[in-house]
Design a protein around this motif. Structure first.
Motif, mmCIF file in Angstrom:
data_model
loop_
_atom_site.group_PDB
_atom_site.id
_atom_site.type_symbol
_atom_site.label_atom_id
_atom_site.label_comp_id
_atom_site.label_asym_id
_atom_site.label_seq_id
_atom_site.Cartn_x
_atom_site.Cartn_y
_atom_site.Cartn_z
ATOM 1 N N CYS A 259 -13.166 75.241 34.369
ATOM 2 C CA CYS A 259 -12.779 74.654 33.101
ATOM 3 C C CYS A 259 -14.012 74.234 32.314
ATOM 4 N N ARG B 78 -10.902 74.650 27.748
ATOM 5 C CA ARG B 78 -10.387 75.839 28.426
ATOM 6 C C ARG B 78 -10.240 75.519 29.906
ATOM 7 N N GLU C 37 -8.629 77.610 33.597
ATOM 8 C CA GLU C 37 -7.869 78.639 34.302
ATOM 9 C C GLU C 37 -7.816 78.262 35.777
ATOM 10 N N ARG D 1 -0.479 81.249 38.109
ATOM 11 C CA ARG D 1 -1.629 81.159 37.189
ATOM 12 C C ARG D 1 -1.329 80.159 36.096
ATOM 13 N N GLN E 261 -3.059 78.542 32.627
ATOM 14 C CA GLN E 261 -4.106 78.691 31.620
ATOM 15 C C GLN E 261 -3.896 77.639 30.530
ATOM 16 N N ARG F 1 -5.691 76.199 26.836
ATOM 17 C CA ARG F 1 -6.645 76.462 25.757
ATOM 18 C C ARG F 1 -6.464 75.419 24.660
#
Length: 286
Positions: A227, A238, A240, A267, A269, A271
């Motif tokens: 991150c 950000r 992941e 997963r 994610q 942003r």
């Protein structure tokens, strides 16, 4: 929190310094894929849609010790539909998610990124499966934190944290490495794992009363990701995170054994979509 290596000089404390009144808009995606293995044969699990959300996070107040109280609003929610997902499954999931836009809640974070509250104010009529998923997601987001150390560090520093975790990461250990440090920007690499943990076996899988057999179920998980943080924000710019979890079931009788494994890849994610500092917000409201 246990610092394993303090890293290169110069070293400095990494503390969140959120801006009172600042608003951060965050996009989040969560997807899962499952594989089942039974009698040496593998087959994909039933495809399930992922979820994507847009949330607005506003800093409500910053206390003298640096602890920040914030409010979040779920602005948008939709599905990420994988191939082969049954149409009825998609339609039912969309119907269940329809009450979520506009959902609000509050949380609190200390200067080291530890969350002491992250709760949705879920509608009373929300479908049970969605309620469970949202509660698990809240637990995961709360436990992610920003994993900042409690002593000054430099680039190359490594530390680890034991956490209660939730879902696949219950009882997890998180190992963090400081990959970059430039002004307020902090780059981290994350590794997570959970020990092999016994779980209660569903009654449907246990041997009938009076018959000899076995009944055990264990889970374990590993995750990795990274991150990028800005120390004037509460949430990452950000992030992941990929998590691989395994559930092993060994149950049944000698004549009718039930032995199978489930593997789930998840997963997450995150942003940052936009950030509105306090002064700009004030100017726009005049």
């Amino acid at each position: 929190m246990h610092v394993l290596q303090r890293g290169q000089a110069p070293r400095q404390p990494l503390l969140l310094r959120p801006l009172f009144g600042g608003v951060q808009r965050i996009g989040l995606r969560s997807q899962n894929a499952t594989t089942l293995r039974d009698a040496g044969r593998s087959r994909p699990g039933v495809p399930m849609p992922g979820v994507q959300m847009v949330m607005a996070v506003e800093v409500l107040r910053v206390l003298p010790d640096g602890t920040a109280r914030y409010r979040f609003t779920l602005e948008q929610v939709d599905l990420l539909v994988a191939a082969r997902t049954p149409v009825r499954t998609v339609e039912a999931a969309r119907a269940q998610l329809s009450p979520l836009p506009g959902l609000k809640g509050e949380g609190q974070v200390d200067p080291h990124g530890r969350s002491s509250g992250f709760e949705w104010k879920l509608p009373a009529d929300l479908a049970a499966p969605v309620r469970g998923q949202m509660q698990q997601l809240a637990g995961l987001l709360k436990d992610l934190g920003t994993f900042l150390p409690t002593e000054p560090v430099g680039v190359g520093a490594r530390w680890e944290q034991q956490g209660a975790g939730s879902g696949a990461l219950t009882g997890s250990t998180t190992r963090v490495e400081l990959r970059s440090l430039e002004g307020l920007a902090v780059g981290l690499r994350l590794q997570m794992e959970t020990p092999r943990t016994p779980q209660p076996v569903p009654a449907s899988l246990r041997p009938p009363p009076g018959e000899k057999g076995e009944a055990s179920m264990h889970t374990e998980a590993k995750g990795h990701g990274g991150c990028l943080l800005s120390l004037d924000r509460l949430w990452p710019l950000r992030l992941e995170l990929d998590v691989e979890s395994h559930v092993a079931v060994r149950a049944g009788t000698q004549d009718a054994p039930k032995r199978f494994d489930g593997f789930t890849t998840s997963r997450l994610q995150v942003r940052e979509l936009s950030f509105t500092p306090p002064r700009l917000r004030a100017a726009r409201t005049v």
